[in-house]
Design an enzyme around this catalytic site. Structure first.
Site, mmCIF file in Angstrom:
data_model
loop_
_atom_site.group_PDB
_atom_site.id
_atom_site.type_symbol
_atom_site.label_atom_id
_atom_site.label_comp_id
_atom_site.label_asym_id
_atom_site.label_seq_id
_atom_site.Cartn_x
_atom_site.Cartn_y
_atom_site.Cartn_z
ATOM 1 N N GLY A 1 54.786 43.023 31.401
ATOM 2 C CA GLY A 1 54.082 43.906 30.468
ATOM 3 C C GLY A 1 54.052 43.412 29.032
ATOM 4 O O GLY A 1 53.793 44.192 28.110
ATOM 5 N N SER A 2 54.271 42.111 28.820
ATOM 6 C CA SER A 2 54.261 41.638 27.426
ATOM 7 C C SER A 2 52.849 41.701 26.829
ATOM 8 O O SER A 2 52.688 41.980 25.635
ATOM 9 C CB SER A 2 54.838 40.217 27.315
ATOM 10 N N MET B 1 48.390 42.005 39.228
ATOM 11 C CA MET B 1 48.393 40.977 40.265
ATOM 12 C C MET B 1 47.814 41.514 41.577
ATOM 13 O O MET B 1 48.384 41.361 42.655
ATOM 14 C CB MET B 1 49.815 40.426 40.462
ATOM 15 N N ARG B 2 46.674 42.168 41.448
ATOM 16 C CA ARG B 2 45.936 42.666 42.605
ATOM 17 C C ARG B 2 44.510 42.158 42.509
ATOM 18 O O ARG B 2 43.956 42.063 41.404
ATOM 19 C CB ARG B 2 45.865 44.207 42.601
ATOM 20 N N ILE B 3 43.931 41.855 43.661
ATOM 21 C CA ILE B 3 42.502 41.531 43.678
ATOM 22 C C ILE B 3 41.746 42.843 43.558
ATOM 23 O O ILE B 3 42.058 43.807 44.280
ATOM 24 C CB ILE B 3 42.121 40.802 44.986
ATOM 25 N N HIS C 1 44.365 35.441 31.914
ATOM 26 C CA HIS C 1 44.847 34.490 32.929
ATOM 27 C C HIS C 1 45.459 33.274 32.235
ATOM 28 O O HIS C 1 44.888 32.770 31.265
ATOM 29 C CB HIS C 1 43.687 34.072 33.839
ATOM 30 N N VAL D 1 38.546 36.296 42.405
ATOM 31 C CA VAL D 1 39.816 36.132 41.703
ATOM 32 C C VAL D 1 39.633 35.308 40.425
ATOM 33 O O VAL D 1 39.093 34.199 40.468
ATOM 34 C CB VAL D 1 40.857 35.437 42.627
ATOM 35 N N ASP D 2 40.057 35.872 39.305
ATOM 36 C CA ASP D 2 40.037 35.190 38.005
ATOM 37 C C ASP D 2 38.666 34.579 37.704
ATOM 38 O O ASP D 2 38.557 33.416 37.300
ATOM 39 C CB ASP D 2 41.141 34.125 37.948
ATOM 40 N N GLU E 1 48.314 34.164 24.658
ATOM 41 C CA GLU E 1 47.715 35.315 25.360
ATOM 42 C C GLU E 1 47.788 36.552 24.482
ATOM 43 O O GLU E 1 46.820 37.304 24.372
ATOM 44 C CB GLU E 1 48.466 35.577 26.672
HETATM 45 C C1 GAR Z 1 50.277 36.644 32.141
HETATM 46 O O1 GAR Z 1 50.663 35.314 31.924
HETATM 47 C C2 GAR Z 1 48.870 36.714 32.685
HETATM 48 O O2 GAR Z 1 48.046 35.695 32.188
HETATM 49 C C3 GAR Z 1 49.123 36.546 34.173
HETATM 50 O O3 GAR Z 1 50.249 37.325 34.408
HETATM 51 C C4 GAR Z 1 51.098 37.269 33.264
HETATM 52 C C5 GAR Z 1 51.533 38.669 32.919
HETATM 53 O O4 GAR Z 1 52.489 38.647 31.909
HETATM 54 N N1 GAR Z 1 47.988 36.964 34.925
HETATM 55 C C6 GAR Z 1 47.549 36.306 35.997
HETATM 56 O O5 GAR Z 1 48.099 35.327 36.451
HETATM 57 C C7 GAR Z 1 46.280 36.884 36.600
HETATM 58 N N2 GAR Z 1 45.776 36.009 37.590
HETATM 59 P P1 GAR Z 1 52.939 39.998 31.211
HETATM 60 O O6 GAR Z 1 53.265 40.979 32.344
HETATM 61 O O7 GAR Z 1 54.161 39.640 30.437
HETATM 62 O O8 GAR Z 1 51.821 40.477 30.358
#
Ligand code: GAR
Length: 228
Positions: free
Chosen positions: A47-48, A125-127, A144, A179-180, A209
């Protein structure tokens, strides 16, 4: 320079990598929208990025308010962050829904009731199915950890390291039902050094990000108001 002259340190073999991350996006603030955006966030893990959105909106850089978080994993860190930040959070465990579409219908109902303008997949992390994509057409944003279209899917940073890339980064984009995939809003480039591991590369990418996601959300919001 004659062939016998040593290469400058910056490109010689012994050159130490610069300590700061290289970045290609200009230092831009999130664009302004006619009114503050109501933002919904989806997260599955740390959740950052969710927290970065909350902080950006509270500090006024992003004109908007995070009005709700939904997580699909009951004990994830994002949920604890929501508690600390005072954001209403709901668990929608995907195991409790019969299909992707059923979960997405529940998400649409939830965020429609909250009158959300832009919905953000911040580590979701779900499609997603066409149900969610169509309901939030042009206003569903994903972040991503790669320079898309490279390294779509899971473990993007690990795969970029394994491929030996010198430059990687992160992408915020509008979501299409693959996906993505979908139109790119903004990207940041980050160097990958030969001795990098996931532990050293990930913080560099996450920092970018957190910087580009609020900008991308405002860009999506701006497009929303610009629609005929
Ligand atoms: C992030 O790095 C985001 O880019 C990735 O999950 C992480 C979540 O971090 N997303 C994917 O890989 C989507 N395909 P967070 O929970 O600390 O925000």
């Amino acid at each position: 320079m004659s062939p016998s002259e040593p290469l400058p340190a910056a490109v010689g073999e012994d050159a130490a990598p610069p300590r700061t991350a290289a970045l290609v996006v200009p230092h831009v603030a999130p664009p302004q929208t006619p009114r503050p955006l109501r933002l919904g966030v989806l997260a599955s893990g740390r959740g950052s990025n969710f927290e970065a959105l909350v902080r950006s909106s509270r500090h006024g850089a992003l004109q908007g308010e995070v009005v709700g978080l939904v997580v699909n994993t009951p004990h994830c860190k994002a949920l604890a962050r929501a508690g600390r930040l005072g954001i209403a959070a709901t668990v929608m465990n995907h195991h409790h829904y019969g299909s992707r579409e059923a979960l997405d219908h529940a998400l649409v109902d939830h965020f429609t009731a909250l009158q959300v303008d832009v919905l953000v997949m911040a580590g979701w992390m779900r499609i997603v199915s066409p149900v969610l994509c169509q309901a939030y057409d042009q206003r569903l944003v994903n972040i991503h950890p790669s320079l898309l279209p490279a390294f779509r899917g899971l473990n993007a940073m690990e795969r970029a390291l394994a491929a030996g890339v010198c430059i990687t980064g992160c992408t915020a984009h509008l979501v299409a039902p693959e996906v993505d995939a979908g139109p790119i809003l903004i990207q940041a480039a980050v160097p990958a050094y030969p001795n990098d591991t996931l532990a050293t590369l990930a913080p560099r990418i996450h920092a970018q990000e957190h910087r580009i996601l609020p900008i991308a959300v405002a860009m999506a919001g701006q497009r929303l108001f610009a629609r005929p």
